[in-house]
Scaffold this active site. Structure first.
Site, mmCIF file in Angstrom:
data_model
loop_
_atom_site.group_PDB
_atom_site.id
_atom_site.type_symbol
_atom_site.label_atom_id
_atom_site.label_comp_id
_atom_site.label_asym_id
_atom_site.label_seq_id
_atom_site.Cartn_x
_atom_site.Cartn_y
_atom_site.Cartn_z
ATOM 1 N N GLY A 1 -6.901 -29.291 -18.454
ATOM 2 C CA GLY A 1 -5.788 -29.045 -17.540
ATOM 3 C C GLY A 1 -5.374 -27.594 -17.397
ATOM 4 O O GLY A 1 -4.239 -27.313 -17.018
ATOM 5 N N VAL B 1 -15.631 -39.064 -8.970
ATOM 6 C CA VAL B 1 -15.796 -38.974 -7.518
ATOM 7 C C VAL B 1 -14.659 -39.749 -6.841
ATOM 8 O O VAL B 1 -14.313 -40.845 -7.260
ATOM 9 C CB VAL B 1 -17.181 -39.544 -7.106
ATOM 10 N N ASN C 1 -10.333 -29.307 -3.866
ATOM 11 C CA ASN C 1 -10.980 -29.308 -5.182
ATOM 12 C C ASN C 1 -11.287 -27.873 -5.578
ATOM 13 O O ASN C 1 -11.570 -27.031 -4.731
ATOM 14 C CB ASN C 1 -12.294 -30.100 -5.082
ATOM 15 N N HIS D 1 -14.035 -25.783 -7.761
ATOM 16 C CA HIS D 1 -15.360 -25.939 -8.364
ATOM 17 C C HIS D 1 -15.767 -24.605 -8.991
ATOM 18 O O HIS D 1 -15.584 -23.546 -8.373
ATOM 19 C CB HIS D 1 -16.372 -26.372 -7.295
ATOM 20 N N GLU E 1 -16.893 -36.654 2.105
ATOM 21 C CA GLU E 1 -17.788 -37.620 1.452
ATOM 22 C C GLU E 1 -19.020 -36.960 0.826
ATOM 23 O O GLU E 1 -19.729 -37.614 0.049
ATOM 24 C CB GLU E 1 -18.169 -38.749 2.429
ATOM 25 N N ASP F 1 -18.946 -31.795 -3.225
ATOM 26 C CA ASP F 1 -18.843 -30.329 -3.154
ATOM 27 C C ASP F 1 -19.244 -29.779 -1.783
ATOM 28 O O ASP F 1 -19.581 -28.596 -1.659
ATOM 29 C CB ASP F 1 -19.680 -29.637 -4.259
HETATM 30 C C1 GAR Z 1 -12.835 -26.303 -14.391
HETATM 31 O O1 GAR Z 1 -13.736 -25.262 -14.642
HETATM 32 C C2 GAR Z 1 -13.093 -26.913 -13.028
HETATM 33 O O2 GAR Z 1 -13.471 -25.978 -12.058
HETATM 34 C C3 GAR Z 1 -14.228 -27.837 -13.343
HETATM 35 O O3 GAR Z 1 -13.898 -28.417 -14.591
HETATM 36 C C4 GAR Z 1 -13.107 -27.482 -15.332
HETATM 37 C C5 GAR Z 1 -11.831 -28.190 -15.756
HETATM 38 O O4 GAR Z 1 -11.020 -27.369 -16.539
HETATM 39 N N1 GAR Z 1 -14.399 -28.800 -12.301
HETATM 40 C C6 GAR Z 1 -15.592 -29.224 -11.894
HETATM 41 O O5 GAR Z 1 -16.631 -28.897 -12.422
HETATM 42 C C7 GAR Z 1 -15.553 -30.181 -10.703
HETATM 43 N N2 GAR Z 1 -16.865 -30.334 -10.152
HETATM 44 P P1 GAR Z 1 -9.456 -27.630 -16.691
HETATM 45 O O6 GAR Z 1 -9.269 -29.108 -17.046
HETATM 46 O O7 GAR Z 1 -9.057 -26.743 -17.834
HETATM 47 O O8 GAR Z 1 -8.777 -27.251 -15.414
#
Ligand code: GAR
Length: 193
Positions: free
Chosen positions: A12, A92, A107, A109, A147, A150
């Site tokens: 988080g 997803v 989102n 990424h 859909e 990414d």
């Molecule tokens: C972050 O780096 C986010 O960009 C990635 O997971 C991590 C979560 O960290 N998300 C993805 O890879 C989505 N495809 P967090 O829980 O500390 O924010």
């Protein structure tokens, strides 16, 4: 006011960046009204509770995608969410939620999409793939969710250097600190006026 639901699955830190932006009045007309986690016991839930934001867990594990999607939509509707922010949400989002919230789901990424995106590319795997490929620059992307995993419209991107000796963990931390924690609140503020 734009009512924001933040969806999380783990630590988080991106949620924390949004909370901090809200406290500093840097979240435009947005207010985080609900944090929804796909997993029990994650630190993101503690961060939300510390900020006195209402939380709920919608478990992904052991549930069919359709059932998960329906449960997610129920919670979003109950929260009267206008905007959905995926902040480290590793499941997803299904067609029910996508159609109800078309153009209103963003989102973050951890790469410069379209590089190192798509199904199975999440968290540390993204950084491991970037190191494996030998790129010298990576970064983060905030995009609308559709859909295609990414594949939605890109809203903001920020580049980050890859340094000699980087591991997936060191690179992940630099990408978060220098890109994700900045551009996610910025994109949300831009969307909420
Ligand atoms: C972050 O780096 C986010 O960009 C990635 O997971 C991590 C979560 O960290 N998300 C993805 O890879 C989505 N495809 P967090 O829980 O500390 O924010």
């Amino acid at each position: 006011m734009t009512r924001i639901a933040v969806l999380v699955s783990g630590g988080g830190s991106n949620l924390q960046a949004l909370i901090d932006a809200q406290i500093r009045d840097r979240l435009g007309g947005g207010k985080i009204v609900k944090v929804i986690s796909s997993r029990e016991g994650v630190y993101a839930l503690e961060r939300a509770q510390a900020a006195e934001i209402s939380t709920v867990v919608v478990p992904r594990k052991g549930v069919m995608q359709e059932e998960f999607d329906a449960a997610l939509l129920r919670e979003l509707t109950a929260a009267q969410a206008d905007l959905v922010v995926l902040a480290g949400f590793l499941s997803v989002v299904g067609p029910l939620v996508l159609s109800e919230y078309a153009g209103r789901i963003v989102n973050v990424h951890p790469s410069l999409l379209p590089a190192f995106g798509g199904s199975g590319m999440y968290g540390l795997r993204v950084h491991a793939a970037a190191l494996e490929r030998g790129v010298k620059v990576t970064g983060a992307t905030v995009h609308l969710v559709n859909e295609v995993v990414d594949g939605g419209e890109i809203l903001l991107q920020k580049a980050v250097d890859v340094l000699p000796g980087d591991t997936p963990e060191t690179l992940q931390h630099r990408v978060m600190e220098q890109a994700e924690w900045l551009i996610l609140p910025q994109a949300v503020a831009a969307l909420t006026g």
